[in-house]
Design an enzyme around this catalytic site. Structure first.
Site, PDB file in Angstrom:
ATOM      1  N   LYS A  75       1.197   0.938  -5.158  1.00  0.00           N
ATOM      2  CA  LYS A  75       1.571   2.109  -4.356  1.00  0.00           C
ATOM      3  C   LYS A  75       0.361   2.481  -3.514  1.00  0.00           C
ATOM      4  O   LYS A  75      -0.769   2.235  -3.907  1.00  0.00           O
ATOM      5  CB  LYS A  75       1.910   3.282  -5.274  1.00  0.00           C
ATOM      6  CG  LYS A  75       3.190   3.114  -6.015  1.00  0.00           C
ATOM      7  CD  LYS A  75       3.886   4.456  -6.120  1.00  0.00           C
ATOM      8  CE  LYS A  75       5.126   4.350  -6.978  1.00  0.00           C
ATOM      9  NZ  LYS A  75       5.191   5.388  -7.986  1.00  0.00           N
ATOM     10  N   HIS A  84      -3.282   7.337  -1.611  1.00  0.00           N
ATOM     11  CA  HIS A  84      -3.135   8.330  -0.549  1.00  0.00           C
ATOM     12  C   HIS A  84      -4.162   9.444  -0.678  1.00  0.00           C
ATOM     13  O   HIS A  84      -4.980   9.464  -1.600  1.00  0.00           O
ATOM     14  CB  HIS A  84      -1.714   8.865  -0.489  1.00  0.00           C
ATOM     15  CG  HIS A  84      -1.265   9.498  -1.768  1.00  0.00           C
ATOM     16  ND1 HIS A  84      -1.669  10.742  -2.144  1.00  0.00           N
ATOM     17  CD2 HIS A  84      -0.474   9.021  -2.754  1.00  0.00           C
ATOM     18  CE1 HIS A  84      -1.131  11.027  -3.308  1.00  0.00           C
ATOM     19  NE2 HIS A  84      -0.414  10.004  -3.711  1.00  0.00           N
ATOM     20  N   HIS A  87      -5.012  11.177  -3.937  1.00  0.00           N
ATOM     21  CA  HIS A  87      -5.919  10.500  -4.876  1.00  0.00           C
ATOM     22  C   HIS A  87      -7.376  10.663  -4.470  1.00  0.00           C
ATOM     23  O   HIS A  87      -8.277  10.520  -5.285  1.00  0.00           O
ATOM     24  CB  HIS A  87      -5.601   9.002  -4.955  1.00  0.00           C
ATOM     25  CG  HIS A  87      -4.334   8.702  -5.679  1.00  0.00           C
ATOM     26  ND1 HIS A  87      -3.305   8.024  -5.109  1.00  0.00           N
ATOM     27  CD2 HIS A  87      -3.937   9.004  -6.933  1.00  0.00           C
ATOM     28  CE1 HIS A  87      -2.312   7.915  -5.988  1.00  0.00           C
ATOM     29  NE2 HIS A  87      -2.682   8.504  -7.093  1.00  0.00           N
TER      30      HIS A  87
HETATM   31  N1  ARG Z   1      -1.807   7.534 -12.152  1.00  0.00           N
HETATM   32  C1  ARG Z   1      -1.540   8.936 -12.222  1.00  0.00           C
HETATM   33  C2  ARG Z   1      -1.035   9.453 -10.879  1.00  0.00           C
HETATM   34  O1  ARG Z   1      -1.345   8.887  -9.845  1.00  0.00           O
HETATM   35  C3  ARG Z   1      -2.739   9.739 -12.617  1.00  0.00           C
HETATM   36  C4  ARG Z   1      -3.291   9.426 -13.982  1.00  0.00           C
HETATM   37  C5  ARG Z   1      -3.945  10.583 -14.600  1.00  0.00           C
HETATM   38  N2  ARG Z   1      -4.575  10.323 -15.845  1.00  0.00           N
HETATM   39  C6  ARG Z   1      -4.010  10.316 -17.033  1.00  0.00           C
HETATM   40  N3  ARG Z   1      -4.766  10.050 -18.075  1.00  0.00           N
HETATM   41  N4  ARG Z   1      -2.762  10.602 -17.193  1.00  0.00           N
HETATM   42  O2  ARG Z   1      -0.345  10.446 -10.851  1.00  0.00           O
END
Ligand code: ARG
Length: 569
Positions: A127, A130, A133
């Site tokens: 993905k 963006h 992030h």
């Molecule tokens: N990959 C997730 C997202 O983009 C964020 C991860 C956050 N960290 C976690 N330990 N859940 O929304």
């Protein structure tokens, strides 16, 4: 180094018999410098001591024994005790400390022996990376560097979103139409197209959605076909992400994403089973959190596959064992507040030491809004981070071309300025606030921006270059630095170490950003008021030394935020 707050707190503590550490938190730094360098508000003691604040202030003042080497005046204003620092001692102490530590000025060892896990960035494979992030990456990256600078043993983790039903979907889409797309050439864009297309199909046809769910289950069970495709997407995506991390000067110690925990999930489920709190609900396994006023935490889906939350629980268990963390910090958008509340609550059932539960901390941040409006995925106005960073560089180059057309290595400088502007903008205000993304504001060389700090830094460099040397501290005559602007600048330098401590106490890098603006502004006033290059060698040495110190600290501070300093601009 000299700790004035501590000296004041100790002296007050002797008079009123309250623990000095507690008193230290009371002590304020007045905005108005005519009110002294430190102020002790007596209001908080009124109830306990059954006296009016001014009377308390008076009592304290009468019985106070404080070393007049450091504090040369104590005044009562209303319910405040105001302390005035002996400037010449302070100037000397600060510059001496700077001489010793130079680019390590501000560093300390308060974190020695403490393990801090910081999880940041954590984008989703296949993905686009963006602008949302970006915040996690930049805030987390800054915290990582600052904790390290204060002596903590830091463990930076990129908890990649590389698992979950969406991969079942992408696998299915790729299987069906893979050949129509140029995945190798432009992986993330093409995989996103596939994802959008299969998602649509899933919405129309429940049957296909079930196939996708099964694909993920197969992936979890180690199916070869699914694993190979998944591995390929992961590798291709990481290559794209790495380009962005290079631009932002971001590093991680580990890239253990969600998939890393796939073989560690059974243990979590078993541990939860043992507590008797894992209950069946419509075929799924959940922990009820009604007592905590939250929706239930789903630990296992109907088809036996695990969830985002389970993988976070497994990660907590793993990190406790592997890193013996004092803190495990999650830099993730506030949209996930509920998720982390649930996970941290359920983590209490894992049977790990309380220390670990207390160390879990979600560090949330607000959304990014474009000045023109919000960004959204569905309307296709989502901005890709790489495009945005390149745009920042192009715009910075344009500004440089207007202001300084003869500059050498313009492209290199534009990179530092453009990206520095984006990073600073992200860290300029307290993280929980939504961030406004506006090119003109963030690239303004005179505003409270990254380029402004770089510009002041470059100025310190060019003054030193013009003088042709950096003086040594032993040649600095302190009595030449008694004017207001010099003292103010040095007092600000003095605060640096404390500012960094505050950043870690609140996990708030904006405290450092604000500080760097303040230091730049103080230097700017100093520079306007004082001629640095002069006939009088003593005066020049003293002023040049401040200039050098400010430049060094601006660079240290900016680099802690992830911003690179150009030598010219
Ligand atoms: N990959 C997730 C997202 O983009 C964020 C991860 C956050 N960290 C976690 N330990 N859940 O929304």
């Amino acid at each position: 180094m000299l700790d004035l707050k501590d000296i004041i707190a100790k002296a007050i503590s002797k008079v009123i018999n309250i623990n000095e550490k507690e008193l230290e938190d009371f002590i304020e730094i007045p905005k108005d410098t005519t009110m002294g360098d430190y102020a002790f508000p007596c209001f908080r003691l009124a109830k306990e001591l059954r006296k009016a604040p001014p009377a308390i202030a008076n009592d304290i003042k009468e019985n106070l024994e404080i070393d007049d080497k450091y504090i040369n005046k104590v005044e009562i204003v209303g319910g405040y005790l105001n302390f005035f620092v002996n400037n010449s001692i302070l100037v000397e102490e600060v510059l001496k400390e700077f001489e010793n530590k130079n680019e390590n000025y501000g560093a300390s060892n308060i974190g020695e022996g403490k393990n801090i896990v910081i999880e940041y960035s954590s984008p989703n494979i296949a993905k686009p990376f963006h602008i949302g992030h970006l915040r996690s990456t930049v805030i987390g990256g800054a915290l990582y560097k600052i904790y390290k600078f204060l002596g903590y043993n830091t463990i930076g983790i990129n908890h990649l979103g590389d698992y979950g039903t969406q991969f079942g979907k992408i696998i299915e889409g790729y299987k069906r139409w893979g050949e129509e797309y140029k995945v190798e050439e432009n992986p993330i864009d093409e995989l996103t197209k596939i994802y959008v297309r299969i998602n649509k199909l899933c919405e129309e046809d429940e049957e296909i959605l079930n196939i996708c769910r099964d694909n993920f289950k197969k992936l979890e069970d180690g199916d070869e076909y699914c694993t190979n495709i998944w591995q390929k997407f992961r590798t291709l995506s990481l290559k794209e992400f790495q380009r962005i991390y290079n631009m932002l000067n971001i590093e991680f110690d580990y890239w253990n994403g969600e998939a890393f925990y796939s073989d560690k999930m059974t243990e979590v489920v078993q541990k939860l089973e043992k507590t008797g709190k894992l209950i069946e609900s419509e075929g799924a396994k959940i922990i009820d959190l009604q007592a905590q006023n939250m929706s239930p935490c789903i630990v296992q889906k109907t088809n036996g596959s695990t969830t985002y939350a389970t993988r976070d629980l497994a990660a907590i268990l793993y990190r406790a064992r592997t890193y013996d963390f004092d803190k495990d910090i999650y830099v993730v958008a506030y949209e996930q507040n509920l998720h982390f509340k649930q996970v941290f609550e359920v983590a209490k059932l894992l049977g790990i030491d309380e220390k670990y539960i207390n160390g879990l901390e979600h560090v949330p941040f607000g959304m990014v809004r474009l000045k023109e409006g919000k960004m959204s995925t569905r309307e296709g106005t989502l901005i890709k981070l790489e495009d945005l960073l390149n745009e920042a560089i192009t715009r910075a180059l344009k500004v440089i071309e207007e202001k300084n057309p003869d500059l050498e290595e313009k492209e290199e400088v534009a990179k530092k300025v453009g990206i520095g502007a984006v990073i600073f903008n992200d860290l300029a205000n307290s993280r929980i606030k939504d961030e406004i993304f506006d090119w003109d504001t963030m690239l303004n060389f005179q505003g409270e921006t990254g380029p402004y700090i770089q510009y002041i830094y470059v100025r310190t460099k060019s003054v030193i270059e013009k003088a042709g040397y950096v003086p040594e501290f032993k040649d600095v005559d302190i009595t030449k630095l008694e004017d207001n602007q010099s003292v103010e600048t040095i007092k600000t330098i003095y605060n640096f170490e404390n500012i960094l401590k505050q950043v870690t106490e609140k996990n708030e890098p904006s405290i450092l950003s604000r500080y760097l603006i303040e230091l730049s502004q103080k230097f700017s006033s100093f520079y306007t008021a004082n001629k640095i290059i002069t006939e009088e060698k003593d005066l020049q040495d003293a002023r040049l030394y401040i200039t050098y110190a400010v430049g060094t600290i601006l660079k240290t501070g900016a680099e802690l935020l992830g911003i690179q300093m150009p030598n010219r601009m």
